[in-house]
Scaffold this motif. Structure first.
Motif, PDB file in Angstrom:
ATOM      1  N   LEU A 178     -54.541  41.147 -29.329  1.00 51.65           N
ATOM      2  CA  LEU A 178     -53.408  41.292 -28.412  1.00 51.65           C
ATOM      3  C   LEU A 178     -52.075  41.053 -29.099  1.00 51.65           C
ATOM      4  N   VAL A 219     -63.288  42.770 -22.668  1.00 52.03           N
ATOM      5  CA  VAL A 219     -61.854  42.706 -22.930  1.00 52.03           C
ATOM      6  C   VAL A 219     -61.579  42.821 -24.425  1.00 52.03           C
ATOM      7  N   THR A 223     -59.353  45.804 -26.225  1.00 50.67           N
ATOM      8  CA  THR A 223     -58.170  45.569 -27.056  1.00 50.67           C
ATOM      9  C   THR A 223     -58.362  46.123 -28.460  1.00 50.67           C
ATOM     10  N   ASN A 226     -57.729  49.771 -28.127  1.00 48.95           N
ATOM     11  CA  ASN A 226     -56.300  50.050 -27.961  1.00 48.95           C
ATOM     12  C   ASN A 226     -55.580  50.074 -29.304  1.00 48.95           C
ATOM     13  N   LEU A 264     -60.409  46.887 -14.512  1.00 48.62           N
ATOM     14  CA  LEU A 264     -59.338  46.686 -15.479  1.00 48.62           C
ATOM     15  C   LEU A 264     -59.375  47.761 -16.562  1.00 48.62           C
ATOM     16  N   TYR A 268     -56.514  50.646 -17.338  1.00 44.46           N
ATOM     17  CA  TYR A 268     -56.004  50.870 -18.690  1.00 44.46           C
ATOM     18  C   TYR A 268     -56.222  52.319 -19.126  1.00 44.46           C
ATOM     19  N   TYR A 653     -47.625  45.053 -22.341  1.00 49.13           N
ATOM     20  CA  TYR A 653     -49.051  45.330 -22.569  1.00 49.13           C
ATOM     21  C   TYR A 653     -49.899  44.079 -22.347  1.00 49.13           C
ATOM     22  N   VAL A 657     -52.573  43.346 -19.177  1.00 41.73           N
ATOM     23  CA  VAL A 657     -53.985  43.005 -19.364  1.00 41.73           C
ATOM     24  C   VAL A 657     -54.306  41.699 -18.647  1.00 41.73           C
ATOM     25  N   GLY A 661     -56.017  41.908 -14.952  1.00 45.69           N
ATOM     26  CA  GLY A 661     -57.355  41.336 -15.086  1.00 45.69           C
ATOM     27  C   GLY A 661     -57.563  40.201 -14.114  1.00 45.69           C
TER      28      GLY A 661
END
Length: 757
Positions: A178, A219, A223, A226, A264, A268, A653, A657, A661
Motif C-alpha cells: 500500500l 487484500v 494490492t 494493483n 471490496l 476496486y 487509494y 481500500v 473494506g
C-alpha cells in the motif's frame, strides 16, 4: 517564495496573471526520518532493504540491509508463532464453538452427512487437521466437557492457529504494497500481532482463523495486483490477478461473510475498468482483454473454487447422517446407510409416507399436538427439517368410500386421485379451510382436524403429477413413485395448493416453516412441489433405486439456499436473554466482550476482547480520515495545493481500500435480522487497522513538516501502548485461572462483564 510554503499556497486561477515563480513545480522534500535510506518503500517493486549508498560494508551487512523487509517479516512471524501457540492446550475442555466445529470435523472423519449454515471448506480443514493429528472422530464435543486423552485437541488447535500466524506477515507485506512508510508498516504488523481478539479467536478449533487469514490474503493479493498495473498481461500481472480470484474462492468457501471482502475487490475492479474505459489511447482489443481477464479470474475462478469445495464435501460425506433431511430425497437415497432406496417404489392407498417439499430450503410435512394460538386454533401443520415420527402420514380413502382394507387388492396412486392424509401419531387429518394463514395472510390456513372417525370434505386433496426425475414429463407417469415423482396437492374444495415457502413461524410454532394453501395456481412454483420420501408398505416389495443419481448442480443450489434460509432464521429470541450476543454498534469502541466458557473459580476462563488501543484508535481514525478528506476537498475547491498529484492519488487509494473494506464488512450487520456476536467484527477490524496506520502515516510518519525525532517518538508511544495494553490483558487470551476477582485492573469499561456473575 520558499519551497515548503509553496506546497501550502493558494494557486491562482487560469484567467489570472501568473507569476513564473509561483507556478514553479513543487518538488517533494525528502525526509528520511533520521536515516540515509528512503523511509517509504516503493510499492509494487522488489522489496528493498535500507541499504546505504556510499558507505563501506561487508557482504553480510549488504545481505541484511537488502533483505531488511523480509527479515522483519520473519521476526514478526516468529513472534506470531509464540503468541498463537503459547499455552494453547492449557484448557483441556471444549471451549465455546469448538462444540460445533469440532463435531463437524468428526462427521468428516466418520463420513456422515451433516448440515450447517456455513460453506464446507473450513470444516473440511478441521476434519483434515483431526486426521493429521490422529483423531478418530469418536468424541462428541459437548460444550464444557473435558477432552479425553485420545483426542489430540492441542495439535488440532495448533494447526488451525497457524492460519492466525500468517495474518501477521501478510499484514506487514500488505502495508508495504500500500506504499506506507516503514513506521506505518511496523505499526500494522504490531496491531495484527497484539490484538487479543484476533489472537483469542485463532487459538481454538474454530473457522475464524481461516476466515481472517483468507480475508487478509485477499487484500494482499489485490494490492499486489494493483502494483502490477503498469505491466498489464505480464507474468506477475496474471499471477496476482489469478491469486486474487483464488483467495476470493477460499474466503467465501469458509464463511459466507467472506462475500463482503469480495465486494471490496468488486468495487476496486469496477473503478479500475471504468478508468481504462476512459483511456482513449487503449485499443478495443486491450479493453476486451482486460474485461475478459477479470471475468475469468475474479468471477469464474472463485466460483469454481467455491463449487469444488461442495463437490469434495459431497464426495467425502457419502454416509447417512444428522443433516440428511436438508437435502433432496434422491440425494439421501444415494447415501450409504439410508433406507429410502430399499423402500417400495410404487405408492398405494394404505402406505405410510413422509412428504418432502421440493422448494429450495423446504422440509418435511410435519404436525404435532400443539395448536395454533390464532385462526382456527386447530392442530398446527408445519415443515420441519429434522426426521421424527411426526413427519409420517397415512394415505387413506375418502370418508364416503369404504375404509382401507389391508386384505383388498392394492390401489396404486395415480395422477388426479383424491385422497385423505392422516397424521400417523395423532390420527388427525390434513385439512384446510377459508381461514387466513398465520404468516401469509392471503393464503388459507392448513391444520390437522378430526381423527380416524371424524372428518369432512375439507380433508380431501387432489394429487397432481408435475413430472418424474426418471420417466420425464407428466404424460409418461402412469403411477406415482417414491423419491422420483414430483407432486402437487390441490385442495378439492378450495382449489388452493399445499405450499411451504420458508416463512418462519414465531416461537409458538417452534420457529418451523409455515405450511399454507395458496389460492393462485402457479405450475412453476417449486414451493408447491412435493415428493414421497420415506415409504413403508408391507404389501409391496422393496425397490433398489440407487442408480437414480441426484445431479450435483441441483444439490449444490439446494444446499446453498438451505444454508441461507437457516442463517436468516438465526434471529434473536425475544423470550430469552443471550448474554453472549451483542449489537453492531457495540463493536467499534468495545462496548462489550464475550465470555467463551464457564466462569467458575475452578475453570480456565477466556474473554473475547480486543486491544482497546487498537479498537478505539482504529475507529477514531475512520472519523479523522473522513474529516480530513472533507477539509482537503474544500481546500482544493479554494485552489490550495496540499499534495501533488501522486500524493493525492496515494492518499485516496489507501483510504478507499481501508474505508470501503471497513464499510462493506460492517454495514451489512446493521441491517441483518440474525443474532450477532463480537467476533463478527473481527474481519472488519482489519480494514480499520489499515486506516489507523494510514492516518498516522499521512499526518505524522510521512509528513514533511514533522521532524524525524517526533516521528520516532510518535511511533514509540503508539507501539508501546499497543504492546503494553496487550501485555496487561494477556490473561484474557492465554487463560485466567482461579477466581476472577483476584485478577485486578481488567475492567476498563463498566459494560464489560468480566467480574460480574
Amino acid at each position: 517564495m520558499s519551497e515548503r510554503k509553496a506546497t501550502r499556497r493558494r494557486v491562482k486561477t487560469a484567467v489570472e496573471t501568473l507569476d513564473p515563480v509561483d507556478i514553479k513545480p513543487v518538488e517533494p522534500i525528502h525526509d528520511d526520518g533520521g536515516k540515509d535510506a528512503p523511509e517509504k518503500p516503493r510499492a509494487g517493486q522488489v522489496y528493498q532493504g535500507n541499504g546505504q549508498q556510499g558507505h563501506p560494508s561487508t557482504a553480510l551487512q549488504d545481505f541484511f540491509l537488502e533483505n531488511l523487509d523480509h527479515i522483519a517479516a520473519l521476526v514478526y512471524t516468529a513472534l506470531s508463532f509464540w503468541t498463537r501457540f503459547y499455552r494453547i492446550g492449557h484448557a483441556n475442555v471444549v471451549v465455546w464453538d469448538e462444540a460445533h466445529f469440532g463435531k463437524f470435523g468428526s462427521h468428516y472423519l466418520k463420513r456422515e452427512f451433516y448440515f450447517d449454515v456455513h460453506p464446507p471448506l473450513g470444516k473440511m480443514l478441521v476434519g483434515l487437521v483431526g486426521l493429521l493429528a490422529g483423531y478418530d472422530g469418536s468424541f462428541e464435543f459437548k460444550s464444557g466437557e473435558a477432552y479425553p486423552e485420545d483426542v489430540p485437541y492441542t495439535a488440532m488447535r495448533m494447526m488451525l492457529a497457524s492460519f492466525g500466524v500468517w495474518m501477521v506477515p501478510l499484514g506487514w507485506y500488505t502495508a508495504i504494497e500500500l506504499g506506507m512508510s516503514r513506521w506505518a508498516c511496523h505499526l500494522v504488523a504490531l496491531m495484527v500481532l497484539c490484538d487479543m481478539g484476533w489472537l483469542n479467536i485463532s487459538r481454538f478449533i474454530l473457522l475464524d482463523s481461516m476466515l481472517l487469514c483468507f480475508t487478509v490474503l485477499t487484500v494482499f493479493c489485490m494490492t499486489k495486483f494493483n502494483n502490477q498495473q503498469k505491466r498489464p498481461f505480464s507474468f506477475g500481472w496474471w499471477t496476482w490477478l489469478t491469486l486474487t480470484g483464488f483467495s476470493i474462492g477460499l474466503v467465501t468457501s469458509v464463511k459466507m461473510i467472506g462475500l463482503f471482502v469480495v465486494a471490496l475487490v468488486g468495487l476496486y475492479t469496477v473503478e479500475d475498468l471504468w478508468e481504462k474505459f476512459g483511456d482513449l489511447k487503449m485499443s478495443v482489443r486491450d479493453q476486451v482483454k482486460h474485461w475478459t481477464a477479470r471475468v475469468v479470474c475474479l468471477i469464474i475462478l472463485p466460483f469454481l473454487v467455491f463449487m469444488a469445495s461442495f463437490k469434495i464435501h459431497f464426495m467425502i460425506l457419502n454416509h447417512s447422517g444428522p443433516g440428511d433431511a436438508q437435502m433432496s430425497s434422491l440425494f439421501q437415497a444415494n447415501l450409504e446407510g439410508n433406507e429410502f432406496a430399499e423402500n417400495p417404489l410404487e405408492i398405494a392407498i394404505g402406505s405410510r409416507v413422509s412428504l418432502k417439499n421440493i422448494g429450495y430450503g423446504g422440509g418435511l410435512l410435519h404436525s404435532h399436538v400443539h395448536l395454533y394460538p390464532t385462526g382456527s386454533t386447530q392442530q398446527q401443520v408445519t415443515c420441519y427439517h429434522h426426521k421424527d415420527e411426526n413427519n409420517e402420514w397415512d394415505l387413506l380413502p375418502l370418508w364416503d368410500e369404504p375404509p382401507y382394507d389391508p386384505e383388498a387388492p392394492l390401489r396404486f396412486l395415480k395422477d388426479n386421485d383424491v385422497i385423505r392424509l392422516s397424521h400417523a401419531t395423532t390420527t388427525r387429518n390434513l385439512h384446510s379451510h377459508a381461514v387466513p394463514a398465520p404468516i401469509t395472510k392471503l393464503n388459507h390456513e392448513v391444520s390437522c382436524y378430526g381423527n380416524s372417525t371424524v372428518g369432512d370434505y375439507h380433508d380431501y386433496w387432489v394429487v397432481e403429477v408435475v413430472d418424474d426425475v426418471r420417466r420425464g414429463a407428466r404424460s409418461r407417469v402412469d403411477q406415482i413413485h417414491a423419491l422420483t415423482t414430483r407432486l402437487r396437492f390441490r385442495h378439492q374444495s378450495l382449489g388452493c395448493y399445499l405450499r411451504a415457502a420458508n416463512a418462519i413461524l414465531p416461537q409458538w410454532g417452534w420457529k418451523q416453516v409455515e405450511v399454507s394453501c395458496i389460492p393462485e395456481d402457479d405450475p412453476k412454483d417449486a414451493h408447491t412441489y412435493w415428493n414421497v420420501e420415506m415409504h413403508r408398505n408391507d404389501r409391496l416389495p422393496p425397490a433398489d433405486i440407487k442408480h437414480f443419481k441426484s445431479p450435483f448442480l441441483r444439490d449444490f443450489v439446494h444446499l446453498n439456499i438451505a444454508m441461507m434460509t437457516s442463517n436468516n432464521a438465526l434471529v434473536p429470541d425475544p423470550d430469552k436473554e443471550d448474554i453472549l450476543a451483542s449489537k453492531p454498534f457495540d463493536w467499534p469502541f468495545l462496548y462489550l466482550g464475550l465470555r467463551m466458557c464457564g466462569w467458575g473459580d475452578d475453570q480456565t476462563k477466556f474473554y473475547l476482547l480486543g486491544n482497546p488501543v487498537i479498537w478505539w484508535g482504529s475507529s477514531a481514525s475512520l472519523v479523522v480520515a473522513f474529516g480530513a478528506l472533507a477539509v482537503y476537498l474544500m481546500r482544493m475547491q479554494r485552489k490550495y495545493v496540499d499534495m501533488d498529484a501522486a500524493e493525492w492519488e496515494h492518499f485516496l487509494y489507501v483510504g478507499k481500500v481501508a474505508f470501503f473494506g471497513w464499510a462493506l464488512n460492517y454495514v451489512p450487520f446493521l441491517i441483518m435480522g440474525r443474532v450477532t456476536y463480537l467476533h463478527h467484527y473481527l474481519p472488519t477490524l482489519y480494514f480499520a487497522v489499515l486506516m489507523f496506520a494510514h492516518v498516522l502515516d499521512h499526518f505524522v510518519f510521512s509528513a514533511r513538516r514533522v521532524a524525524p525525532a517526533v516521528k520516532a517518538a510518535a511511533f514509540g508511544i503508539c507501539s508501546g501502548a499497543i504492546v503494553g495494553v496487550f501485555w496487561w490483558f494477556k490473561a484474557v487470551t492465554f487463560g485466567i485461572d482461579g477466581p476472577i476477582a483476584e485478577h485486578k485492573g481488567l475492567l476498563w469499561r463498566k459494560t464489560w462483564n468480566i467480574y460480574n456473575e
